[in-house]
Design an enzyme around this catalytic site. Structure first.
Site, PDB file in Angstrom:
ATOM      1  N   PRO A  88       0.820  -1.223   0.000  1.00  0.00           N
ATOM      2  CA  PRO A  88       0.000   0.000   0.000  1.00  0.00           C
ATOM      3  C   PRO A  88       0.849   1.266   0.000  1.00  0.00           C
ATOM      4  CG  PRO A  88      -0.621  -1.483   1.802  1.00  0.00           C
ATOM      5  CD  PRO A  88       0.648  -2.008   1.228  1.00  0.00           C
ATOM      6  N   GLU A 115       3.424  -8.081   8.851  1.00  0.00           N
ATOM      7  CA  GLU A 115       3.440  -6.613   8.973  1.00  0.00           C
ATOM      8  C   GLU A 115       4.311  -5.959   7.901  1.00  0.00           C
ATOM      9  OE1 GLU A 115       0.624  -6.595  11.328  1.00  0.00           O
ATOM     10  OE2 GLU A 115       1.976  -8.281  11.460  1.00  0.00           O
ATOM     11  N   ARG A 152      -2.001  -9.620 -20.728  1.00  0.00           N
ATOM     12  CA  ARG A 152      -2.881  -9.329 -21.863  1.00  0.00           C
ATOM     13  C   ARG A 152      -2.267  -8.340 -22.851  1.00  0.00           C
ATOM     14  NH1 ARG A 152      -5.613  -4.785 -21.281  1.00  0.00           N
ATOM     15  NH2 ARG A 152      -7.448  -5.395 -22.455  1.00  0.00           N
ATOM     16  N   ASP A 167      -9.634  -0.247 -25.322  1.00  0.00           N
ATOM     17  CA  ASP A 167     -10.463  -0.247 -24.124  1.00  0.00           C
ATOM     18  C   ASP A 167     -10.019   0.851 -23.150  1.00  0.00           C
ATOM     19  OD1 ASP A 167      -8.245  -1.476 -23.145  1.00  0.00           O
ATOM     20  OD2 ASP A 167      -9.168  -3.448 -22.915  1.00  0.00           O
TER      21      ASP A 167
HETATM   22  C1  9WO Z   1       0.016  -4.749   8.149  1.00  0.00           C
HETATM   23  C2  9WO Z   1      -0.196  -4.035   9.304  1.00  0.00           C
HETATM   24  C3  9WO Z   1      -0.680  -4.429  10.526  1.00  0.00           C
HETATM   25  C4  9WO Z   1      -0.788  -3.472  11.534  1.00  0.00           C
HETATM   26  C5  9WO Z   1      -0.418  -2.159  11.293  1.00  0.00           C
HETATM   27  C6  9WO Z   1       0.066  -1.787  10.043  1.00  0.00           C
HETATM   28  C7  9WO Z   1       0.164  -2.736   9.076  1.00  0.00           C
HETATM   29  N1  9WO Z   1       0.600  -2.627   7.837  1.00  0.00           N
HETATM   30  C8  9WO Z   1       0.542  -3.829   7.300  1.00  0.00           C
HETATM   31  C9  9WO Z   1       0.939  -4.047   5.944  1.00  0.00           C
HETATM   32  O1  9WO Z   1       1.065  -3.098   5.179  1.00  0.00           O
HETATM   33  N2  9WO Z   1       1.174  -5.330   5.611  1.00  0.00           N
HETATM   34  C10 9WO Z   1       1.546  -5.624   4.266  1.00  0.00           C
HETATM   35  C11 9WO Z   1       0.761  -6.825   3.810  1.00  0.00           C
HETATM   36  C12 9WO Z   1       2.996  -5.877   4.095  1.00  0.00           C
HETATM   37  C13 9WO Z   1       3.283  -6.019   2.627  1.00  0.00           C
HETATM   38  C14 9WO Z   1       2.338  -7.029   1.951  1.00  0.00           C
HETATM   39  N3  9WO Z   1       0.993  -6.826   2.390  1.00  0.00           N
HETATM   40  C15 9WO Z   1       0.124  -6.106   1.636  1.00  0.00           C
HETATM   41  C16 9WO Z   1       0.248  -5.686   0.334  1.00  0.00           C
HETATM   42  N4  9WO Z   1      -1.037  -5.657   2.087  1.00  0.00           N
HETATM   43  N5  9WO Z   1      -1.638  -4.958   1.139  1.00  0.00           N
HETATM   44  C17 9WO Z   1      -0.892  -4.957   0.055  1.00  0.00           C
HETATM   45  C18 9WO Z   1      -1.249  -4.250  -1.126  1.00  0.00           C
HETATM   46  C19 9WO Z   1      -0.472  -4.351  -2.256  1.00  0.00           C
HETATM   47  C20 9WO Z   1      -0.834  -3.615  -3.371  1.00  0.00           C
HETATM   48  N6  9WO Z   1      -1.920  -2.829  -3.354  1.00  0.00           N
HETATM   49  C21 9WO Z   1      -2.689  -2.742  -2.272  1.00  0.00           C
HETATM   50  C22 9WO Z   1      -2.376  -3.439  -1.132  1.00  0.00           C
END
Ligand code: 9WO
Length: 252
Positions: A88, A115, A152, A167
């Protein structure tokens, strides 16, 4: 191209290559999809690759060494492969990014869990990409999205090469126009006459106008990023005027 995905759930990644366009890309030889189990690079006999976080607090962190070893193995098979970490905190994944990755000979997608990863791995990542402002339980679903978006675009994957370009977002940064198919009338609603007219110039104008209109209505901020030519400006003005006249129902 070669896409290697490093993950704690390689079976999840294999699924994206089992259906649809990504499967086609694998079948025609445009894509080599490799799902690597991060546990194969564990240092410990129990194959664990996570540890408690320094500084305290709940949750676990992926250790640097197993990830670094997995990346080294990937680079030994594909020297120069770009390393993408899905999180994220990344830059937004866009069609431009999909096109950039599709032009690479090899890409490594690194999926975190828990995490996150040990911060000392940051220097081994070339680009961090995000699907949006939300948290998943790991990077795998995001990596699968990247594989699909890239596959794709590979040569020989789309039967009709034009349909990739036309598209949403490939149409010069605009949203897609509406589509209709048989029957000509459904629940009392007819297909716009122009689409049945056989007049290809008129159809092209109608589609362009609706693409501009949809973008203006749903994602107006995208219009700032496109340079509209005179025809496009005129069509958008028409759409806006009709929209204001008829309370959002543009018919022609
Ligand atoms: C977990 C967490 C728990 C308590 C407080 C803060 C926290 N942050 C995270 C976190 O970001 N965990 C990630 C899990 C670590 C990297 C992989 N993970 C992930 C990737 N979650 N969401 C994504 C992601 C990837 C691409 N686009 C959107 C979300």
């Amino acid at each position: 191209m070669r896409i290697e995905v490093i993950s704690l759930f390689p079976q999840l990644i294999e699924q994206v290559g089992a259906f649809g366009m990504a499967r086609k890309a694998v079948e025609v030889g445009a894509l080599q999809l490799i799902a690597t189990d991060l546990r194969n690079f564990a240092q410990r006999a129990d194959r664990r690759v996570d540890e408690r976080t320094f500084g305290g607090g709940p949750g676990m962190v992926l250790q640097a060494e197993p990830v670094s070893r997995a990346l080294a193995a990937a680079h030994s098979c594909a020297p120069g492969a770009k390393v993408v970490f899905l999180s994220p905190q990344g830059a937004p994944l866009t069609q431009a990014w999909a096109e950039r990755l599709a032009a690479e000979p090899a890409v490594v997608l690194l999926c975190g869990r828990y995490e996150g990863m040990d911060e000392r791995l940051a220097g081994q990542v070339d680009v961090e990409l995000s699907l949006g402002d939300f948290v998943l339980s790991g990077g795998e679903l995001a990596a699968m999205v990247v594989v699909d978006a890239v596959a794709r675009l590979l040569p020989g994957v789309l039967g009709d090469a034009a349909s990739a370009r036309e598209d949403s977002f490939s149409c010069g940064g605009l949203l897609d126009h509406p589509h209709f198919t048989r029957p000509r009338e459904w629940q009392g609603r007819a297909v716009p006459d122009v689409l049945l007219s056989g007049d290809h110039a008129a159809i092209r104008r109608w589609r362009l106008k609706r693409a501009l209109g949809a973008t203006w209505l749903k994602r107006p901020e995208l219009l700032a990023g496109v340079d509209l030519d005179e025809e496009q400006q005129a069509l958008l003005r028409e759409f806006v005027a009709q929209c204001r006249e008829s309370g959002n129902e543009v018919k022609s």
